[in-house]
Design a protein around this motif. Structure first.
Motif, mmCIF file in Angstrom:
data_model
loop_
_atom_site.group_PDB
_atom_site.id
_atom_site.type_symbol
_atom_site.label_atom_id
_atom_site.label_comp_id
_atom_site.label_asym_id
_atom_site.label_seq_id
_atom_site.Cartn_x
_atom_site.Cartn_y
_atom_site.Cartn_z
ATOM 1 N N ALA A 1 0.941 -1.123 0.011
ATOM 2 C CA ALA A 1 -0.025 -0.068 -0.318
ATOM 3 C C ALA A 1 0.806 1.424 0.056
ATOM 4 O O ALA A 1 0.572 2.074 -0.632
ATOM 5 C CB ALA A 1 -0.971 -0.026 1.284
ATOM 6 N N THR B 1 -8.996 10.748 -2.372
ATOM 7 C CA THR B 1 -9.692 10.080 -1.181
ATOM 8 C C THR B 1 -9.214 11.336 -0.054
ATOM 9 O O THR B 1 -9.973 11.177 1.100
ATOM 10 C CB THR B 1 -9.387 8.850 -0.681
ATOM 11 O OG1 THR B 1 -7.738 8.730 -0.467
ATOM 12 C CG2 THR B 1 -9.856 7.980 -2.027
ATOM 13 N N ASN C 1 -11.826 6.577 3.550
ATOM 14 C CA ASN C 1 -12.603 5.355 2.752
ATOM 15 C C ASN C 1 -14.085 5.844 2.693
ATOM 16 O O ASN C 1 -14.749 5.486 1.650
ATOM 17 C CB ASN C 1 -12.584 4.155 3.499
ATOM 18 C CG ASN C 1 -11.337 3.594 3.342
ATOM 19 O OD1 ASN C 1 -10.569 4.115 2.362
ATOM 20 N ND2 ASN C 1 -10.931 2.644 4.204
ATOM 21 N N LEU D 1 -16.408 -1.455 -5.041
ATOM 22 C CA LEU D 1 -15.090 -1.589 -4.511
ATOM 23 C C LEU D 1 -15.136 -0.382 -3.477
ATOM 24 O O LEU D 1 -14.540 -0.778 -2.358
ATOM 25 C CB LEU D 1 -14.155 -1.111 -5.823
ATOM 26 C CG LEU D 1 -12.638 -0.644 -5.130
ATOM 27 C CD1 LEU D 1 -11.988 -2.032 -4.847
ATOM 28 C CD2 LEU D 1 -11.902 -0.212 -6.356
ATOM 29 N N ALA D 2 -15.730 0.753 -3.745
ATOM 30 C CA ALA D 2 -15.517 1.678 -2.867
ATOM 31 C C ALA D 2 -16.417 1.636 -1.512
ATOM 32 O O ALA D 2 -15.922 1.800 -0.369
ATOM 33 C CB ALA D 2 -16.046 3.016 -3.470
ATOM 34 N N ARG E 1 -14.914 -1.235 0.985
ATOM 35 C CA ARG E 1 -13.518 -0.890 1.548
ATOM 36 C C ARG E 1 -14.141 -0.550 3.183
ATOM 37 O O ARG E 1 -13.369 -0.604 3.940
ATOM 38 C CB ARG E 1 -13.083 0.349 0.950
ATOM 39 C CG ARG E 1 -12.163 0.050 -0.196
ATOM 40 C CD ARG E 1 -11.775 1.397 -0.955
ATOM 41 N NE ARG E 1 -10.673 2.033 -0.091
ATOM 42 C CZ ARG E 1 -9.460 2.388 -0.210
ATOM 43 N NH1 ARG E 1 -8.712 1.903 -1.209
ATOM 44 N NH2 ARG E 1 -8.682 2.992 0.625
ATOM 45 N N LEU F 1 -14.176 -3.367 5.393
ATOM 46 C CA LEU F 1 -12.988 -4.156 5.339
ATOM 47 C C LEU F 1 -11.971 -3.549 6.460
ATOM 48 O O LEU F 1 -11.210 -4.201 7.108
ATOM 49 C CB LEU F 1 -12.457 -4.117 4.056
ATOM 50 C CG LEU F 1 -10.853 -4.622 3.691
ATOM 51 C CD1 LEU F 1 -11.190 -6.058 4.182
ATOM 52 C CD2 LEU F 1 -10.237 -4.518 2.334
ATOM 53 N N GLN F 2 -12.186 -2.305 6.674
ATOM 54 C CA GLN F 2 -11.436 -1.845 7.810
ATOM 55 C C GLN F 2 -11.575 -2.607 9.422
ATOM 56 O O GLN F 2 -10.463 -2.608 9.857
ATOM 57 C CB GLN F 2 -11.909 -0.134 7.950
ATOM 58 C CG GLN F 2 -11.503 0.600 6.793
ATOM 59 C CD GLN F 2 -9.934 0.820 6.630
ATOM 60 O OE1 GLN F 2 -9.373 0.303 5.416
ATOM 61 N NE2 GLN F 2 -9.219 1.388 7.465
#
Length: 127
Positions: free
Chosen positions: A21, A35, A86, A103-104, A107, A110-111
């Motif tokens: 990343a 972002t 995010n 996808l957005a 996320r 997923l955090q």
């Protein structure tokens, strides 16, 4: 029978994720610039570079046993700190085609596993 953890504890795998990343923030910064919440002062590129540098430092700390515990705690806090980016991405991408929206939006939840992974990556292994 060995218990299989629901959350991976591998600090080296997490270090690899953080390093990848961090490198991405320098190799292709434009998507990350978008972002950065507008409330933050300065240039979005500055924030992109800073977060990439932090990710690389966290990766190095996770990889080294002497600094792993502190780095794992810092990584967990980092995941909390980047959550607003995010949220901004999910909001900004709300009108994009379905795959981009997925996808957005993906996320966001997923955090939590990333945060929990970081919390456990600094713990000594049993045995």
């Amino acid at each position: 029978m060995a218990r299989v953890p629901l959350i991976p504890r591998s600090p080296l795998l997490l270090a690899g994720l953080m390093a990848a990343a961090g490198i991405a923030h320098f190799a292709a910064p434009a998507p990350f610039d978008g972002t950065v919440p507008r409330i933050l002062p300065g240039s979005p590129r500055t924030w992109t570079r800073a977060s990439g540098a932090v990710e690389l430092a966290l990766a190095a700390g996770l990889a080294a046993p002497r600094t792993r515990r502190l780095s794992a705690q810092a990584t967990a806090l980092f995941f909390i700190g980047v959550f607003p980016a995010n949220i901004k991405m999910a909001y900004d991408w709300r009108d994009r085609p379905a795959p981009a929206r997925a996808l957005a939006y993906g996320r966001l939840p997923l955090q939590l596993p990333l945060y929990l992974w970081a919390r456990t990556a600094g713990r000594p292994t049993a045995g």
